[in-house]
Design an enzyme around this catalytic site. Structure first.
Site, PDB file in Angstrom:
ATOM      1  CB  CYS A   1       3.050  -1.040  16.355  1.00  0.00           C
ATOM      2  SG  CYS A   1       3.649   0.936  16.095  1.00  0.00           S
TER       3      CYS A   1
ATOM      4  CG  HIS B   1       0.541  -2.092  21.763  1.00  0.00           C
ATOM      5  ND1 HIS B   1       1.831  -2.571  20.991  1.00  0.00           N
ATOM      6  CD2 HIS B   1       0.331  -1.080  21.295  1.00  0.00           C
ATOM      7  CE1 HIS B   1       1.765  -1.442  19.885  1.00  0.00           C
ATOM      8  NE2 HIS B   1       0.864  -0.761  20.345  1.00  0.00           N
TER       9      HIS B   1
ATOM     10  CD  GLU C   1      -2.431  -3.704  25.906  1.00  0.00           C
ATOM     11  OE1 GLU C   1      -1.567  -2.381  25.828  1.00  0.00           O
ATOM     12  OE2 GLU C   1      -1.907  -4.585  25.537  1.00  0.00           O
TER      13      GLU C   1
ATOM     14  CE  LYS D   1       5.463  -1.551  22.176  1.00  0.00           C
ATOM     15  NZ  LYS D   1       4.639  -2.587  22.484  1.00  0.00           N
TER      16      LYS D   1
ATOM     17  CG  HIS E   1       6.405   1.085  20.050  1.00  0.00           C
ATOM     18  ND1 HIS E   1       6.444  -0.227  19.415  1.00  0.00           N
ATOM     19  CD2 HIS E   1       5.310   1.803  19.705  1.00  0.00           C
ATOM     20  CE1 HIS E   1       5.339  -0.366  18.915  1.00  0.00           C
ATOM     21  NE2 HIS E   1       4.562   0.772  18.915  1.00  0.00           N
TER      22      HIS E   1
ATOM     23  CG  PHE F   1      -0.107   4.499  13.643  1.00  0.00           C
ATOM     24  CD1 PHE F   1      -0.305   4.759  14.878  1.00  0.00           C
ATOM     25  CD2 PHE F   1       0.708   5.411  13.106  1.00  0.00           C
ATOM     26  CE1 PHE F   1       0.042   5.692  15.970  1.00  0.00           C
ATOM     27  CE2 PHE F   1       1.188   6.519  14.039  1.00  0.00           C
ATOM     28  CZ  PHE F   1       0.927   6.569  15.311  1.00  0.00           C
TER      29      PHE F   1
END
Lengths: 428, 79
Positions: free
Chosen positions: A179, A320, A331, A352, A357, A416
């Site tokens: 991502c 994010h 975050e 998002k 996403h 990830f």
């Protein structure tokens, strides 16, 4: 070695809100949602049944040709060519077409083509192609596999097709960092220009993992929202106390980057300067972010350092913010720590909440949103943020866009494997 | 023979996106009809499906023109 300045001169978007930068941006800032119930494959046995699906003229997933901003595959490639590439490549080609067109960039000669490259990545690549080919191999044997299976699913084939289609003979590269892909692609491509490997780069990310395998796989990892299958537009709710996982989106974001002096000399429209870029690794866990947000913190700090900026110079952060229970607060904490007293003047939102996403395309799409926020002085909203799970001095732009004059913006992407990227844009 | 030719022609038109009148016996897939090596593999697979015959790789390499394909398939079917 002195670094050359790099600017953004072209933008292209294919998203669940439709395609075309103007169309998508007006819907995003108006607070529209691109999320819907999945209808183009069987979801009856899947835990998550909602997604951000690109509205398509070919009727897939409820799209129709007369919709505004609809994505028309036939306008990109003949039907015969479409069958030979996975959808993520199709989206990437379309976004690159728009970005190149909007940049007005034309190669003066072959030497200019050799100084123009492509760096478009994908987090996952041709998942549906691999899935279908596996079934063919299992049921009918190797002789029934199409010779186009491999080139249809290879991640770097977005860059390959965009290069072939537009005669771009410079660096041809691709990023695969889950991502963080889109953000890394733009940052790395800017460095290729800054260090003289190219004068122009087409950069971004593309993704099309809304498939049964994608949903079953991310579902097994317990990463997806499962509690809003009947109210899809409520499913992505970053920082809200009822958030329960991310909602997958698909599409592509592509920018044209150019060396500043060359862009200025040809009279290009300059949207922004790529001012800073920071990267880090969590060294912690394959899917979870480090508890203290240290990885994201260091990526942002490195991006500011490379921009020669202080946190207070940044007016807007595109987070994010995936709408997962853990990640959002981690975050937020990292941003609060980094910004310190400047946090109270900051606006941060997660787009998002509107498009879902887009995995490997997310960083590129969100970089474009950040650039447009700066251009127009509008921070797009965080939809569905009804009840924040934690208090923050940061304005998270709940429900409605926030007007604010911006001179510099930062976009975060975390993936990830514990891979983090932050990109800073400023007015050129 | 003519039935095989018509069916081959239909497949070639569909897969290579070429005008029907260009698909003549003498037309070479690569030189005249714009195919590349991957197109050729796909064409051979399509012929196998259409006519329910097996075209081994060494035979496929000798099939360079529309006429080659028609001849090979007709012989296979004749057996």
């Amino acid at each position: 070695m002195s670094r050359r300045r790099v600017v953004v001169t072209g933008l292209g978007l294919v998203t669940p809100l439709g395609c075309g930068v103007g169309h998508v941006w007006s819907r995003l800032t108006a607070g529209h949602s691109g999320l819907a119930r999945i209808g183009h494959f069987d979801v009856s046995d899947l835990s998550s049944q909602v997604a951000g699906i690109v509205p398509r003229a070919d009727g897939r997933a409820g799209g129709s040709p007369d919709m505004a901003g609809v994505f028309d595959p036939d306008a990109v490639l003949p039907a015969r060519e479409q069958k030979r590439i996975d959808d993520f490549i199709l989206y990437g080609i379309a976004a690159a077409d728009e970005a190149l067109k909007s940049s007005g960039w034309e190669p003066a000669d072959d030497a200019a083509r050799e100084r123009a490259g492509v760096l478009i990545g994908s987090g996952i690549g041709g998942l549906e192609t691999i899935y279908e080919a596996s079934i063919t191999l299992h049921e009918r044997g190797p002789r029934k596999l199409s010779p186009f299976v491999i080139p249809a699913m290879l991640i770097n084939l977005v860059s390959g097709h965009v290069s072939i289609r537009n005669g771009l003979k410079g660096p041809n590269h691709a990023v695969v960092t889950a991502c963080s892909t889109g953000a890394h692609a733009i940052g790395d491509a800017a460095r290729l220009i800054a260090y003289g490997d190219a004068d122009m780069m087409v950069a971004g990310g593309a993704e099309s993992a809304i498939t049964r395998l994608g949903y079953a796989g991310f579902g097994a990892a317990r990463a997806l929202s499962t509690g809003f299958n009947d109210t899809p537009q409520k499913a992505s709710r970053p920082w809200d106390k009822d958030r329960d996982g991310f909602v997958m989106g698909e599409g592509a974001g592509v920018v044209v980057l150019e060396e500043y002096e060359a862009a200025k000399a040809r009279g290009a429209t300059i949207y922004a300067e790529v001012a800073g870029y920071g990267l880090s690794g969590d060294a912690y866990h394959i899917t979870a972010p480090s508890e203290d947000g240290d990885g994201g913190f260091r990526a942002m700090r490195a991006a500011l350092a490379s921009a020669g900026m202080a946190p207070g110079d940044i007016g807007y952060v595109n987070a994010h913010g995936t709408s997962t229970p853990k990640g959002d607060e981690i975050e937020l904490g990292a941003v609060e720590r980094l910004f310190g007293p400047a946090a109270s003047d900051l606006v941060m939102s997660s787009t998002k909440s509107s498009v879902g996403h887009l995995l490997g395309a997310a960083g590129a799409v969100e970089a474009i949103f950040s650039i447009l926020a700066m251009r127009d002085g509008i921070c797009p909203p965080t939809l569905n943020l009804d009840n924040p799970s934690v208090d923050s001095v940061i304005n998270l732009a709940p429900h409605k866009a926030v007007s604010k004059s911006l001179d510099a913006v930062l976009s975060n992407s975390f993936g990830f494997g514990g891979t983090n990227a932050s990109v800073v844009f400023k007015r050129a | 023979m003519s039935d095989v030719f018509e069916r081959v022609k239909k497949i070639v038109v569909e897969h290579l996106d070429v005008e029907e009148d260009k698909v003549v016996e003498k037309a070479a897939f690569i030189d005249d009809l714009g195919a590349d090596s991957l197109d050729n593999v796909e064409l051979v697979m399509a012929f196998e499906e259409e006519f329910d015959v097996e075209i081994p790789d060494d035979a496929a390499e000798t099939i360079q023109t529309v006429g080659d394909a028609v001849k090979f398939i007709s012989e296979k079917l004749g057996k």
